[in-house]
Design an enzyme around this catalytic site. Structure first.
Site, short mmCIF file in Angstrom:
data_model
loop_
_atom_site.label_atom_id
_atom_site.label_comp_id
_atom_site.label_asym_id
_atom_site.label_seq_id
_atom_site.Cartn_x
_atom_site.Cartn_y
_atom_site.Cartn_z
N LYS A 54 -14.02 4.81 4.72
CA LYS A 54 -14.49 4.11 3.51
C LYS A 54 -15.43 2.97 3.91
O LYS A 54 -16.49 2.77 3.31
CB LYS A 54 -13.29 3.59 2.70
CG LYS A 54 -12.48 4.71 2.06
CD LYS A 54 -11.14 4.25 1.48
CE LYS A 54 -10.35 5.49 1.01
NZ LYS A 54 -9.04 5.20 0.44
N GLN A 98 -4.88 0.24 0.42
CA GLN A 98 -4.61 1.61 0.85
C GLN A 98 -3.12 1.94 0.69
O GLN A 98 -2.25 1.18 1.11
CB GLN A 98 -5.06 1.80 2.31
CG GLN A 98 -4.96 3.23 2.82
CD GLN A 98 -5.92 4.20 2.14
OE1 GLN A 98 -6.96 3.80 1.61
NE2 GLN A 98 -5.59 5.48 2.14
N ASP A 121 -9.98 1.58 -7.38
CA ASP A 121 -9.14 2.75 -7.15
C ASP A 121 -8.56 3.28 -8.46
O ASP A 121 -8.01 4.38 -8.51
CB ASP A 121 -7.96 2.36 -6.23
CG ASP A 121 -8.02 3.07 -4.91
OD1 ASP A 121 -8.67 4.13 -4.83
OD2 ASP A 121 -7.40 2.58 -3.95
N1 GUN Z 1 -3.92 7.00 -0.32
C1 GUN Z 1 -4.25 8.30 -0.50
N2 GUN Z 1 -5.31 8.39 -1.33
C2 GUN Z 1 -5.65 7.14 -1.66
C3 GUN Z 1 -6.66 6.60 -2.49
O1 GUN Z 1 -7.48 7.28 -3.11
N3 GUN Z 1 -6.68 5.24 -2.57
C4 GUN Z 1 -5.78 4.46 -1.92
N4 GUN Z 1 -5.86 3.14 -2.09
N5 GUN Z 1 -4.83 4.93 -1.17
C5 GUN Z 1 -4.77 6.27 -1.03
#
Ligand code: GUN
Length: 294
Positions: A54, A98, A121
């Site tokens: 990311k 995350q 998110d």
């Molecule tokens: N863990 C798995 N997929 C995601 C996501 O799209 N965002 C976040 N913050 N954590 C994740």
């Protein structure tokens, strides 16, 4: 009949190009550069990889990235204090915590502490609530579900009126993708580990979203001929011919499914690249909202 492959790499590149241009335009017109803050707790290797990807994508598209990593034993207060600081920081447009977080942390309280306008998110309870409700729209749509919808749209799949079956009910994918499809006027069925006869449901579906986390569980004989199949799964399968000893496969048995489906996403190269592309799109949107308020 062999299904048309839905090329997630190509569609993700289209989304990224839109973001690249949007970021450049904002910089040129206002001098402002969008920023994304990532927050990670602990040493889960998969999470570390995802966050790194990311951050790298931010750099590639001209977005500032601010990385924060806590040790596994970080306290609730430490994490929430950082989120408050990021909420107040005008250089930060998006805050991504995350998931999963270590078990001792209260995930809901942490997600709740994120400023709604920075919830790129889309996991804030208010955003999820709005996603669930008729006549209301979230500020941000969760990235993987958003990517699934974009894949369907870009592939010309008719969502309105379609029978859609979602296999899996996670907070990150299954549940929000079901709500999005319902908003787009599909008739939605959510199946899960306690569903009595999964195939009976999937065989009726014009759209199948596989997000159950069980390798190659959906086979061709479980599909309606011509169905659009979106495979969100990422699982390892032993493969001695590969250097690392395994390859990645989805929740769908690609070989049998592609003989029945009309359109299908591969793994890798389907949904995977879309998640980060949609996060970048959400971050640009957050920056645009912040700019409009100034
Ligand atoms: N863990 C798995 N997929 C995601 C996501 O799209 N965002 C976040 N913050 N954590 C994740």
């Amino acid at each position: 009949m062999t299904a048309e492959i839905i090329d997630g790499k190509k569609i993700a590149e289209k989304v990224r190009e839109e973001v690249r241009q949007g970021v450049a335009k904002m910089k040129e017109e206002t001098g402002y550069v969008p920023g994304l803050a990532t927050v990670r707790v602990g040493e889960d290797p998969a999470s570390a990889t995802y966050v790194r990807m990311k951050q790298r994508m931010c750099e590639t598209l001209g977005i500032n990235s601010f990385g924060h990593t806590f040790p596994e034993d970080a306290t609730q207060e430490e994490v929430e204090t950082l989120v408050s600081e990021l909420n107040a920081n005008p250089s930060v447009n998006g805050i991504l915590v995350q998931l999963p977080l270590p078990g001792h942390l209260d995930e809901e309280a942490i997600l709740n502490s994120i400023d709604l306008a920075k919830d790129v998110d889309g996991f804030h309870p208010v955003n999820i609530g709005r996603l669930a409700m008729k006549g209301r729209d979230p500020l941000f749509i969760p990235c993987t579900p958003y990517g699934c919808i974009r894949l369907l749209e870009e592939s010309g799949v008719q969502i309105s009126g379609a029978e859609a079956v979602i296999v899996g009910r996670s907070n990150i994918v299954g549940l929000p993708v079901a709500m999005l499809l319902q908003k787009a006027n599909a008739t939605v069925t959510i199946c899960h580990s306690r569903t009595k006869d999964l195939a009976e449901h999937t065989r009726n579906a014009d759209i199948v979203i596989a997000a159950i986390g069980r390798r190659e569980m959906i086979t061709g004989d479980m599909l309606k001929p011509g169905a659009a199949v979106i495979d969100v799964g990422i699982n390892q399968k032993e493969d001695a011919s590969r250097k690392r000893g395994y390859r990645l496969v989805g929740d769908v048995d690609f070989e049998s499914a592609k003989e029945v489906a009309g359109k299908i996403t591969p793994v890798p190269g389907g949904v995977g690249p879309m998640t980060i592309a949609m996060l970048m799109a959400n971050t640009l949107r957050a920056a645009q909202i912040a700019q409009d308020e100034n």
